[in-house]
Design an enzyme around this catalytic site. Structure first.
Site, PDB file in Angstrom:
ATOM      1  NE  ARG A  80      -0.440  11.965  -1.324  1.00 55.13           N
ATOM      2  CZ  ARG A  80       0.686  11.716  -0.650  1.00 55.13           C
ATOM      3  NH1 ARG A  80       0.683  11.687   0.660  1.00 55.13           N
ATOM      4  NH2 ARG A  80       1.807  11.511  -1.279  1.00 55.13           N
ATOM      5  CB  THR A 101       2.011  13.804   3.229  1.00 56.81           C
ATOM      6  OG1 THR A 101       2.051  12.379   3.229  1.00 56.81           O
ATOM      7  CG2 THR A 101       3.407  14.342   3.494  1.00 56.81           C
ATOM      8  N   GLY A 127       6.683   8.339   7.767  1.00 54.32           N
ATOM      9  CA  GLY A 127       8.029   8.779   8.077  1.00 54.32           C
ATOM     10  C   GLY A 127       8.653   7.951   9.166  1.00 54.32           C
ATOM     11  CD  GLU A 139      16.324   6.776   7.570  1.00 57.02           C
ATOM     12  OE1 GLU A 139      17.231   6.139   7.064  1.00 57.02           O
ATOM     13  OE2 GLU A 139      15.334   7.192   6.940  1.00 57.02           O
ATOM     14  CG  ASN A 166       7.612  -1.298   1.649  1.00 59.94           C
ATOM     15  OD1 ASN A 166       6.998  -0.248   1.514  1.00 59.94           O
ATOM     16  ND2 ASN A 166       8.907  -1.341   1.817  1.00 59.94           N
ATOM     17  CG  ASP A 183       9.556  -0.027  -1.462  1.00 58.64           C
ATOM     18  OD1 ASP A 183       9.015  -0.179  -0.368  1.00 58.64           O
ATOM     19  OD2 ASP A 183       9.841   1.085  -1.925  1.00 58.64           O
TER      20      ASP A 183
END
Lengths: 599, 287
Positions: free
Chosen positions: A156, A200, A216, A218, A295, A337
Site C-alpha cells: 500500500r 502489506t 498474517g 495462520e 477481529n 469478521d
C-alpha cells in the site's frame, strides 16, 4: 473457517488466475540485495525531517506521508485544478511497472524532490522521474519460495525520511533503501514468513520511529503495534493489542495490555487475533497514534464469550512508550469478521455548539463512528450503508444493540441454519481509505452494498484433517451497483450525496480545496466529483482497475494528480454475483499522472 | 466408491481438456506419467509441522507421508523430491497452491500432494484436482495422563483437569465448545496435535483430544499416555479416509500411483511404515 479466517490476516488477497508461473527464485534485479549486511548509516541525511512529516498536510509541493499528512485526511489545499476546470485534465505521462508481475496495485505514491516513489505488487519499489515518468531505479525484494501462498501480493505504500525510503515486504521484512540509489540501508525481519506472517501496509514515521502493525500468521496470532528506530531499524517498543499479553520497551517487558482474562476465557487471549495489518494514523495535537485492530479468533464467537478486548477496536497509543491511552471497541464479541482496522482519521468540528477534537472511522460493520480523540469517548455511530442486520444501532454509551437472531450459531456436526448478514465480512467499507475535506467538512467514504448468507458447514477439511467451518455466499444487495461513494457530514451522520458504481469500490479517496473528490473504480476509471454536490465532472480510463489511492501536488507551477492502476485485491476472489460485475476487467500495473493542459 | 470414481473421471477429463487448451502448458499432450518418468523426479507436497506425517526432525524432513511418497516414487522408477508447505485456511487453498495452480508468488505446483481427505464433496468443489489413492482411515480420539486422569469418564467430568489441544481444530471446538462450554476455561492451546499429546506425555497436561495417529505416535510403552478405549462422544466427525491428489490433467499418474498404493498396503509395507512412527495402520473404509 476459510475465507473469514483468512481475512484476519489479509484483507486484500490478490485474486485473478495466473497461469504459466515462471517458477522459483525471484530475481532481485534491483540494485539492493537484502541478504547483504546493512550499509553504514550516513551521519547526516538530507531529506524530509520529522518536522517536515508533521507539516506534510499543508506542504503542497510534496506528498511525504501515506494519507497526505499524519492525520491521513487525504485533503490538499491546492486549487489550481478545481471543479470549474477539471473537465480539461489530461494525462501527463504513464509509467509501467513492467514484468509479468501484475495483480492489485493498492499503493499510494510518495512525491519528493522531483521523484515519485511507488510500491508495486510482489514487494517492489519504484522511483520514477516526476517530470518525465522515466524509471530511475527499481528494487525487487527477493521473496522466498516458502512464503505463505494464500497471502495477498499487494503493497500500500512507502514512508520517506532523510535519505531513506522504507517499505514492508510480503515475507514480513521492513526494508530501508537509499532514496536516490535504491540500495539497501537496513533490512529487518519483523516476523517469520514461514509461519505465515506478511506485510502489506504503508509504514508511518513519527518522531524518528518507524511505526507499523502486523499481518498474517495462520495459527492464532495476536495483533501488535511496533516502533523501530528509523536510522537503525532496531526495535524500540512493541504493544500487543489483546489483553493479557505483555508489551516491550527498550528491550525489557513494559506493561500488560488490559487486564488478564477480563474479557477472554482461558488462554484464548494468547492467540486471539486483533491484527493491525492496515497501519495507523497520528495526531500531533494529542500525541496519539491510532491503530485499528482486527477481529478476534477463533472465528466462531460462541467459543469465546466476552467482549474479547481489544479486538475490532481502535487504540490510542503513546508513540514514545507504546502505552495505550484509551480504547474504543467498535464490535464487542464480534461474530461476523468485522475487522476494525480501517483508518481512524483525526479531525476537528463543532458538535452541539462546542468545538471538539474528534476522530472518525467507517467500519466494516456498516457504522460510521465519531469519537472524542482526546479520550475515546463515544460521540455517534450512524449507518453509512443501506442495510445492517447484525445490530439495530448503538446506545448512548457506544455499545451496539445486537440482534441475537443474526449471530451465526455455535459449531455443530450438522449443517446449521443460514443467517443472512449485512454487511458481508468484506465490510461496508474495506481497506480503501476515505478522505476528509477541511473545505466542506465532509468525509468521502468508499462503501459497498453487499451481504452474505452464512451457515455452519460440517464437512470441511483443513490441514489434511476434518474441520467445522462455515459456508458463505456473498450477495450484492442491488442489481445495478455494489460500490457507493458517499459524502457524510460527521456532525450529523447525514449522507449529503452518493455516487453509485456497478463494481465494488476498492480504491482510496482524495479531496482538494478545489471542491473536488477523486477516486478510482475497478472498471478502470479515475473519476473527479464536485465535493459539494457529487456531480461527476471528469473521468479517464487507465486501462486496468484502479484500487490505489490518488494524490496531488504542485510542481513547476502546475498541479498534478497521480494514481496507480492495476486490478486486484480481494474482490476478484469471491465468486457468484460479485464476480459478474468484475469479470471483464484486465490486469495491469501502471502509474498514471495527470494535469491541466498548458494555457 | 464407483460412483465417485466415475464422476471424478468425468470431471478430470473435462478439466484436463480445458487445462491443455487454456493454459497451453508446453508438452500438454505428453502423458503426465510419462513426463514424470522422463524427468526422473516426482515432486511431492507434504504439510509442514505435521507430526507424525511430515515434519522436520534433526534437520531432516521425516514422517509417514514422506516415507510413503518415497516408496510411491520408487515404485514407478523415479526419485521423490518432497517439499513441505504451510497449510492454507482449508483444503481448497492447499489444492490450488500445491496441485493445480501454484502459489501467488510463482512457485509451481507439485506432481503429487499427500494427505488429502478422500471426500466426495471436496472432490466436487475442487474439480481441478483429482483426489485418489486412499491409504488410511483417520479419526479423533482422546488421550490422557494415566497418573492423573481416568480416560473413560464422560468428558464433562474432565472439568478442572489440565486440558490441552491444537488451536483452531475440531478437537479445539469440541473441548472449548461442547457440553455448554463447561471445559473451556481449562483448555490450553498449542500449535499442533502432536504438541498436545506431547504435553500429556511430559506430564504438563492431563488430557487431550487429537487424531488417532497423533495419539499413537505420542505413546511410548509404559509411558504416561493412555488412549480412551470408548468413543469420544459427540465429537462431530466419525472419521475420514486419507489419500492423495494430482492435477486434473494427470489422471494416468493418479491411476498408476493408486495401483502402487494398493500394492504397498497389500504386501504389508504400509503397515511397516506406520509402525516406524508408532501408529497402527487402518485401512480406509470404502463405501
Amino acid at each position: 473457517m476459510k475465507r473469514l479466517h483468512r481475512l484476519i490476516a489479509t484483507s486484500a488477497l490478490a485474486g485473478l488466475m495466473i497461469s504459466g508461473s515462471t517458477g522459483a527464485a525471484r530475481a532481485a534485479d534491483g540494485p539492493g540485495d537484502p541478504s547483504k549486511a546493512p550499509a553504514p548509516v550516513p551521519a547526516q541525511a538530507a531529506g524530509p525531517t520529522d518536522d517536515d512529516l508533521m507539516a506534510s498536510a499543508t506542504n503542497t509541493s510534496s506528498v511525504l506521508t501515506y494519507g497526505m499528512g499524519p492525520r491521513a485526511q487525504r485533503f490538499s489545499p491546492l486549487t489550481t485544478i478545481n471543479a470549474d476546470n477539471v473537465a480539461k485534465m489530461v494525462p501527463a505521462f504513464a509509467s509501467s511497472l513492467g514484468g509479468e508481475k501484475q495483480r492489485g496495485q493498492e499503493s499510494q505514491p510518495i512525491v519528493y524532490d522531483g521523484v515519485i516513489y511507488v510500491t508495486g505488487s510482489y514487494s517492489r519499489l519504484f522511483a520514477f522521474d516526476a517530470r518525465s515518468g522515466e524509471k530511475l531505479w527499481e528494487y525487487d525484494a527477493r521473496l522466498p519460495d516458502g512464503i505463505m501462498p494464500c497471502c495477498d501480493v499487494v503493497n500500500r505504500g512507502a514512508a520517506i525520511y532523510g535519505d531513506k525510503i522504507i517499505f514492508g515486504t510480503l515475507d514480513a521484512h521492513l526494508v530501508a533503501l537509499n532514496r536516490k540509489t535504491g540500495k539497501v540501508i537496513w533490512n529487518k525481519t519483523l516476523a517469520d514468513y514461514s509461519a505465515g506472517y506478511s506485510f502489506t501496509a504503508a509504514p508511518m514515521i513519527v518522531k524518528g520511529k518507524v511505526i507499523y502493525g502486523n499481518s498474517g500468521g495462520e495459527f492464532g496470532i495476536i495483533g501488535k503495534v511496533e516502533a523501530r528506530d528509523v536510522n537503525t531499524g532496531e526495535l524500540v517498543w512493541s504493544r500487543p493489542t489483546v489483553e493479557g499479553n505483555m508489551g516491550m520497551l527498550n528491550g525489557k517487558e513494559s506493561t500488560m495490555t488490559g487486564k488478564l482474562n477480563a474479557s477472554w476465557p482461558g488462554d484464548m487471549y494468547k492467540n486471539g487475533g486483533g491484527a493491525t495489518w492496515l497501519g495507523g494514523t497520528y495526531d500531533p495535537d494529542t500525541n496519539s497514534l491510532f491503530f485499528g485492530t482486527g477481529n478476534p479468533g477463533p472465528w466462531n464467537s460462541n467459543l469465546r464469550p466476552g467482549d474479547n478486548l481489544y479486538t475490532s477496536s481502535v487504540l490510542a497509543i503513546d508513540p514514545d512508550t507504546g502505552e495505550i491511552k484509551w480504547h474504543y471497541q467498535y464490535t464487542p464479541h464480534d461474530g461476523w469478521d468485522f475487522d476494525g482496522v480501517n483508518e481512524f482519521i483525526p479531525f476537528d468540528a463543532t458538535i452541539n455548539g462546542k468545538p471538539m477534537k474528534l476522530g472518525a472511522q467507517a467500519n466494516r460493520n456498516g457504522f460510521f463512528f465519531v469519537l472524542d480523540r482526546t479520550n475515546g469517548k463515544f460521540i455517534s455511530a450512524t449507518p453509512f450503508v443501506s442495510k445492517i442486520t447484525w445490530a439495530t444501532g448503538y446506545d448512548k454509551k457506544g455499545r451496539p444493540m445486537f440482534d441475537p437472531n443474526n449471530r451465526p450459531g455455535p459449531p455443530t456436526g450438522e449443517k446449521g441454519n443460514t443467517v443472512f448478514s449485512a454487511p458481508s465480512f468484506l465490510g461496508g467499507k474495506n481497506w480503501m481509505p476515505m478522505a476528509f475535506s477541511q473545505q466542506t467538512g465532509m468525509f468521502y467514504v468508499p462503501s459497498n452494498e453487499w451481504g452474505m448468507d452464512i451457515w455452519n458447514e460440517p464437512i470441511t477439511y483443513k490441514k489434511g484433517a476434518a474441520y467445522l467451518g462455515a459456508g458463505f455466499t456473498i450477495k450484492p444487495l442491488y442489481e445495478d451497483h455494489i460500490g457507493v461513494l458517499r459524502a457524510i457530514d460527521p456532525t450529523t451522520g447525514k449522507i449529503k450525496w452518493e455516487y453509485k458504481n456497478k463494481a465494488p469500490l476498492w480504491g482510496g479517496v482524495l479531496t482538494t480545496a478545489g471542491n473536488l473528490v477523486f477516486t478510482g473504480t475497478p472498471e478502470g476509471y479515475l473519476k473527479a466529483f464536485d465535493a459539494k454536490t457529487g456531480k461527476e465532472l471528469w473521468k479517464f480510463n487507465t486501462g486496468s482497475g484502479v484500487v490505489g489511492s490518488p494524490v496531488t501536488w504542485e510542481q513547476d507551477g502546475e498541479q498534478y494528480v497521480a494514481v496507480m492502476s492495476g486490478w486486484g485485491g480481494a474482490v476478484p476472489l469471491w465468486g457468484g454475483e460479485v464476480a459478474k460485475a468484475v469479470k471483464e476487467i484486465s490486469q495491469g500495473g501502471s502509474l498514471w499522472v495527470f494535469k491541466l493542459p498548458r494555457q | 466408491m464407483s460412483a465417485i470414481l466415475s464422476r471424478r473421471g468425468a470431471l478430470a477429463a473435462i478439466g484436463g481438456a480445458l487445462a491443455g487448451a487454456v493454459i497451453g502448458v508446453p508438452g500438454a499432450w505428453a502423458s503426465p506419467l510419462d513426463k514424470v518418468k522422463a524427468k526422473g523426479i516426482l515432486t511431492v507436497a507434504v504439510y509442514k509441522d505435521y507430526e507424525p506425517w511430515s515434519w522436520m526432525a534433526e534437520g531432516r524432513l521425516v514422517g509417514i507421508d514422506v516415507d510413503i511418497a518415497d516408496l510411491l516414487a520408487q515404485s514407478i522408477g523415479v526419485r521423490a523430491d518432497v517439499r513441505q508447505f504451510l497449510a492454507g485456511d482449508d483444503l481448497a487453498d492447499d489444492l490450488r497452491n500445491m496441485v493445480w495452480k501454484g502459489t501467488v508468488v510463482g512457485a509451481p505446483p507439485c506432481d503429487l500432494m499427500m494427505h488429502v481427505p478422500v471426500d466426495r464433496q471436496l472432490q466436487i468443489d475442487n474439480d481441478r484436482a483429482v483426489i485418489a489413492g486412499p491409504y488410511y482411515r483417520e479419526n479423533f480420539g482422546m488421550a490422557c495422563n494415566r497418573e492423573t486422569t481416568d480416560c473413560e469418564v464422560p468428558p464433562p467430568q474432565l472439568k478442572g483437569k489440565r486440558l490441552v489441544v491444537e488451536t483452531a481444530s475440531i478437537p479445539d471446538m469440541y473441548l472449548s465448545g461442547a457440553f455448554g462450554g463447561s471445559l473451556r476455561g481449562d483448555v490450553r492451546h498449542v500449535y499442533t496435535g502432536a504438541d498436545a499429546v506431547a504435553a500429556v506425555a511430559s506430564g504438563d497436561a492431563d488430557a487431550t483430544v487429537a487424531t488417532r495417529a497423533q495419539i499413537e505416535h505420542g505413546m511410548t510403552p509404559g509411558g504416561r499416555v493412555i488412549e480412551r478405549k470408548g468413543m469420544v462422544p459427540l465429537i462431530f466427525n466419525p472419521g475420514w479416509n486419507v489419500g492423495f491428489a494430482v492435477r486434473d490433467d494427470s489422471r494416468d499418474l493418479a491411476d498408476e500411483l493408486e495401483k502402487q498404493m494398493a500394492a504397498i498396503i497389500g504386501d504389508g509395507r504400509m503397515k511397516a511404515i506406520f509402525a516406524r512412527y508408532g501408529v497402527v495402520h487402518r485401512d480406509p473404509i470404502l463405501s
